[in-house]
Design an enzyme around this catalytic site. Structure first.
Site, PDB file in Angstrom:
ATOM      1  N   HIS A  87       2.607 -32.287  13.954  1.00  0.00           N
ATOM      2  CA  HIS A  87       2.836 -31.530  12.724  1.00  0.00           C
ATOM      3  C   HIS A  87       1.613 -30.735  12.285  1.00  0.00           C
ATOM      4  O   HIS A  87       1.714 -29.866  11.424  1.00  0.00           O
ATOM      5  CB  HIS A  87       3.305 -32.460  11.596  1.00  0.00           C
ATOM      6  CG  HIS A  87       2.239 -33.287  10.965  1.00  0.00           C
ATOM      7  ND1 HIS A  87       2.039 -34.608  11.272  1.00  0.00           N
ATOM      8  CD2 HIS A  87       1.314 -32.991  10.023  1.00  0.00           C
ATOM      9  CE1 HIS A  87       1.042 -35.089  10.551  1.00  0.00           C
ATOM     10  NE2 HIS A  87       0.584 -34.123   9.782  1.00  0.00           N
ATOM     11  N   ASP A 139       5.874 -37.386  16.753  1.00  0.00           N
ATOM     12  CA  ASP A 139       4.815 -36.609  16.108  1.00  0.00           C
ATOM     13  C   ASP A 139       3.487 -36.844  16.833  1.00  0.00           C
ATOM     14  O   ASP A 139       2.614 -37.572  16.353  1.00  0.00           O
ATOM     15  CB  ASP A 139       4.715 -36.998  14.630  1.00  0.00           C
ATOM     16  CG  ASP A 139       3.723 -36.139  13.867  1.00  0.00           C
ATOM     17  OD1 ASP A 139       3.424 -35.023  14.333  1.00  0.00           O
ATOM     18  OD2 ASP A 139       3.239 -36.586  12.806  1.00  0.00           O
ATOM     19  N   GLY A 241      -5.429 -34.769   5.433  1.00  0.00           N
ATOM     20  CA  GLY A 241      -6.585 -34.429   6.249  1.00  0.00           C
ATOM     21  C   GLY A 241      -6.894 -35.452   7.320  1.00  0.00           C
ATOM     22  O   GLY A 241      -7.682 -35.179   8.233  1.00  0.00           O
ATOM     23  N   SER A 243      -4.467 -36.714   9.169  1.00  0.00           N
ATOM     24  CA  SER A 243      -3.385 -36.593  10.157  1.00  0.00           C
ATOM     25  C   SER A 243      -3.932 -36.310  11.550  1.00  0.00           C
ATOM     26  O   SER A 243      -4.886 -35.542  11.725  1.00  0.00           O
ATOM     27  CB  SER A 243      -2.436 -35.470   9.750  1.00  0.00           C
ATOM     28  OG  SER A 243      -1.636 -35.864   8.670  1.00  0.00           O
ATOM     29  N   GLY A 244      -3.312 -36.921  12.540  1.00  0.00           N
ATOM     30  CA  GLY A 244      -3.720 -36.738  13.923  1.00  0.00           C
ATOM     31  C   GLY A 244      -4.828 -37.663  14.364  1.00  0.00           C
ATOM     32  O   GLY A 244      -5.100 -37.780  15.559  1.00  0.00           O
TER      33      GLY A 244
END
Length: 755
Positions: A87, A139, A241, A243-244
């Site tokens: 995403h 995701d 922030g 994310s990932g």
């Protein structure tokens, strides 16, 4: 789930459409190269609710930049490959160009580039082609670097789990990133990498938590390939922030990446753990697409899943209850705080965390030099319930707009030492910005600022919230849209009856509004703008100040909404605008049906000497309109002694001590509702009839000349006629030339009259 909720509450912007690669089931046949070690950081001392990481502790952490700044996290899994979340890279169904992204490796702080840190361009971005939206799973993303990373003490790959591996529920793992430290609260300079310990939750326990209504009354279905980590009580979590970034667990001396930070409902909210993409199920997909002459990711053998010594959360679903807002009985508030400033009266506020008190800034700011808070804090003291000694004050933080608008008349006082919340003092709950206090919510008034105590008995401090439309339009501007549920309101209007006994307006009083949801008390509003004697009084909602309070205190108890009965579907979500206004507020607004309070707030009881009780209509703050034949006896020109009671006609139930045995006997009014929602006095019953009405329209000139403040409907504000079969107002009655002329009587009110 609505797109509105996800866009406002997920960890990062949600991306709606898939990428381009097939998730093929490829069985691993090759072993990892012996020269690629993974999951072993250099020895060193060892997000929301997290803390600064030590340099070199998480050498696989990657910062992914776009447009010159950090956007998402990632993890180095091989010299040329980074694992992250899909995403982060899909916008409006389109995969963003790899050339717009770069990877910062080996960084501990985002402020400057320390030794060992370096940047690599991104050559390609790969996402599973079954990725569509973040809440539908898959995701994850693979980023191929344009040049291999320089491995060293600050840059090393993390180990990946095999598809057959299961991390034990209850395992303590670590999430890392440079994301917000709270909702809408960015990581401050020097932007040091944050770490937070999270507990892996079993699928059943996580699904149980997400099956209970949460923000916006929504639930969520956990899907295969998703992983939950966090705490039922919240307060520690990944955030915007992060994310990932990686969620890693240590096994047999190596760190394995169990999950990829994906999304969440807010950050650190109670019963809303973070949702991660589980890495193990995607072993085949990763092996299939990470190809090249250089070493690929390492999938070392792992020990068998062990349950010994771990807290089992597999099937046990423990819903965490709020830790704030508990009072043994209304009026005995364990968060009540009195701030003692030498030379001033005590200032009443509320304890919002173990170290902070919220109170009006006007108690402490010098009106002449309001931009300079006082410096003599050594002499200040705070008195809390059941505390043997007064607390000392370390810091005063006024709201940045405290001197410019009444709605921001707030200040936070930090105590020198935190109080033990397991003892008597308890914090009050605070609402998030999207909190919607339902019409009809049972509320209480509490001391605020330097106000005097309430006259009368404690039950008179009970209040009930009126609908947002009615409150907003009463005090808002004509034609402005009414905030929908989930949007911060402009005002909160409770109806309460303490002024019935007092017989006066309390313009100098200071109150806060406490509202209860499922046994938990929220500080919903504080004293607002002056409304004179106009009722109900409006309170400034606290929702808009939640982020500021949270930012300053880093520990105040902001709670999700606990009651979700918004009424019939669509009833509260249609956009409405406010009807015509006068200088005293909107006219003709009738509050929704409620268990207490005035149903027809303009009705007045006109008590005439001799026992007659007539209907009157409040047409301006100082004037009541009544039928002449009801007030004067036939043939008489002498005005009898008259008393007018406001705010009583139409109440259910009537205030104690004001029960009436007489009926209102004459001249009922005819009221019609306009398309804008306001009610218009269209006619008054003629003598001897309850069905024949005389039009008010022809008397506009006389009423306007006598009462300059009366408001007449504009020509474009035609009444709204209900469907056929309901009680109708005749469309021509307002201007009917053939209708009888009313015999009207205007009463000028004096301060001696109750209201």
């Amino acid at each position: 789930m609505s797109q509105h909720l996800l866009l406002s509450l997920v960890i990062l912007a949600i991306s709606p459409i898939p990428g381009a690669l097939q998730d093929t089931a490829v069985s691993p046949t090759q072993e990892e190269p012996e020269d690629l070690d993974c999951g072993r950081p250099e020895p060193s001392a060892r997000i929301m609710g997290g803390s600064d990481a030590q340099p070199g502790t998480w050498p696989w952490q990657v910062s992914l930049h776009r447009g010159g700044g950090h956007i998402c996290g990632g993890s180095l899994i091989a010299p040329s490959w980074v694992l992250s979340a899909a995403h982060c890279f899909v916008t409006n169904g389109t995969l963003e160009p790899a050339a717009e992204w770069s990877a910062l490796l080996g960084a501990h702080s985002q402020d400057g580039t320390p030794d060992g840190a370096h940047v690599r361009a991104v050559a390609a971005i790969l996402v599973p082609d079954n990725y569509s939206r973040v809440e539908r799973g898959a995701d994850l993303a693979l980023l191929r670097l344009a040049a291999p990373a320089k491995l060293g003490p600050a840059v090393r790959p993390v180990c990946l789990p095999r598809a057959s591996h299961r991390f034990a529920h209850g395992t303590a793992c670590w999430a890392t990133g440079w994301g917000d430290i709270q909702e809408a609260d960015p990581l401050p300079l020097p932007w040091v990498l944050q770490e937070v310990e999270l507990i892996l939750l079993g699928e059943a326990a996580c699904q149980c938590l997400y099956s209970r209504p949460g923000p916006f009354n929504l639930t969520f279905q956990l899907l295969p390939g998703m992983l939950c980590a966090g705490y039922p009580e919240g307060r520690r979590d990944t955030c915007q922030g992060d994310s990932g970034g990686p969620l890693v667990c240590e096994e047999a001396g190596r760190w394995f990446q169990a999950g990829i930070t994906s999304f969440g409902f807010g950050c650190g909210r109670r019963n809303r753990p973070g949702v991660f993409t589980a890495v193990a199920p995607y072993e085949a997909w990763i092996r299939e697409h990470v190809k090249g002459p250089e070493p690929g990711p390492a999938f070392p053998s792992q020990p068998q899943e062990s349950h010994s010594g771990l807290q089992e959360l597999r099937e046990n679903c423990t819903i965490a209850l709020p830790e704030c807002g508990k009072a043994l009985q209304p009026g005995t508030w364990p968060w009540e705080a009195r701030v003692m400033v030498p030379g001033s009266r005590p200032c009443h506020g509320a304890l919002v965390s173990e170290s902070w008190v919220l109170a009006p800034a006007s108690c402490f700011l010098d009106p002449i030099s309001s931009d300079r808070p006082p410096r003599d804090l050594d002499a200040w003291r705070v008195l809390l319930p059941s505390r043997p000694r007064a607390e000392r004050v370390a810091r005063l933080v006024p709201h940045e707009n405290a001197s410019w608008e009444d709605a921001s008349d707030l200040a936070l006082l930090q105590l020198r030492a935190p109080v033990n919340l397991s003892a008597a003092p308890r914090p009050v709950c605070l609402p998030h910005p999207e909190h919607y206090f339902l019409p009809g919510s049972r509320c209480r008034l509490a001391r605020w600022g330097r106000g005097e105590p309430a006259p009368g008995l404690s039950p008179l401090l009970e209040a009930e919230l009126l609908g947002g439309w009615w409150c907003h339009c009463l005090y808002g501007r004509q034609g402005v849209p009414v905030p929908l549920p989930g949007d911060p309101p402009h005002a909160l209007c409770p109806v309460y009856l303490e002024e019935e006994e007092a017989g006066r307006c309390w313009n100098d009083s200071r109150w806060s509004l406490l509202c209860q949801e499922e046994g938990t008390w929220f500080l919903a509003g504080v004293r607002g703008f002056s409304t004179g004697c106009l009722r109900p009084r409006a309170f400034s909602p606290l929702q808009t100040h939640g982020p500021w309070i949270s930012h300053v205190t880093r520990g105040a108890y902001l709670e999700d909404q606990l009651a979700w009965d918004w009424g019939p579907e669509g009833e509260e979500t249609e956009t409405q605008t406010c009807p015509p206004h006068t200088e005293h507020g909107a006219c003709g607004l009738r509050p929704e049906a409620a268990q207490m309070g005035v149903q027809w707030p303009w009705l007045a009881e006109v008590h005439v000497a001799g026992g007659r009780v007539c209907t009157g209509i409040l047409v301006a703050p100082g004037w009541v309109l009544a039928a002449t034949h009801c007030v004067l006896r036939l043939g008489s020109t002498t005005v009898p002694y008259i008393e007018v009671y406001l705010g009583r006609a139409g109440t259910s139930p009537l205030p104690q001590g004001h029960q009436l045995s007489r009926l209102v006997t004459s001249a009922p009014p005819l009221l019609c509702q306009t398309e804008g929602g306001s009610w218009v006095l269209t006619g008054m019953a003629v003598r001897g009839s309850r069905e024949l009405f005389a039009a008010i329209g022809p008397e506009e000139v006389w009423i306007s000349q006598t009462v300059g403040e009366a408001h007449f409907l504009s020509p474009g504000g035609s009444p709204y006629w209900p469907p056929e079969g309901s009680n109708l107002c005749h469309p021509d009655i307002a201007g009917a030339s053939g209708s009888p002329r009313p015999a009207l009587f205007l009463l000028l009110l004096t301060p001696l009259i109750q209201g």
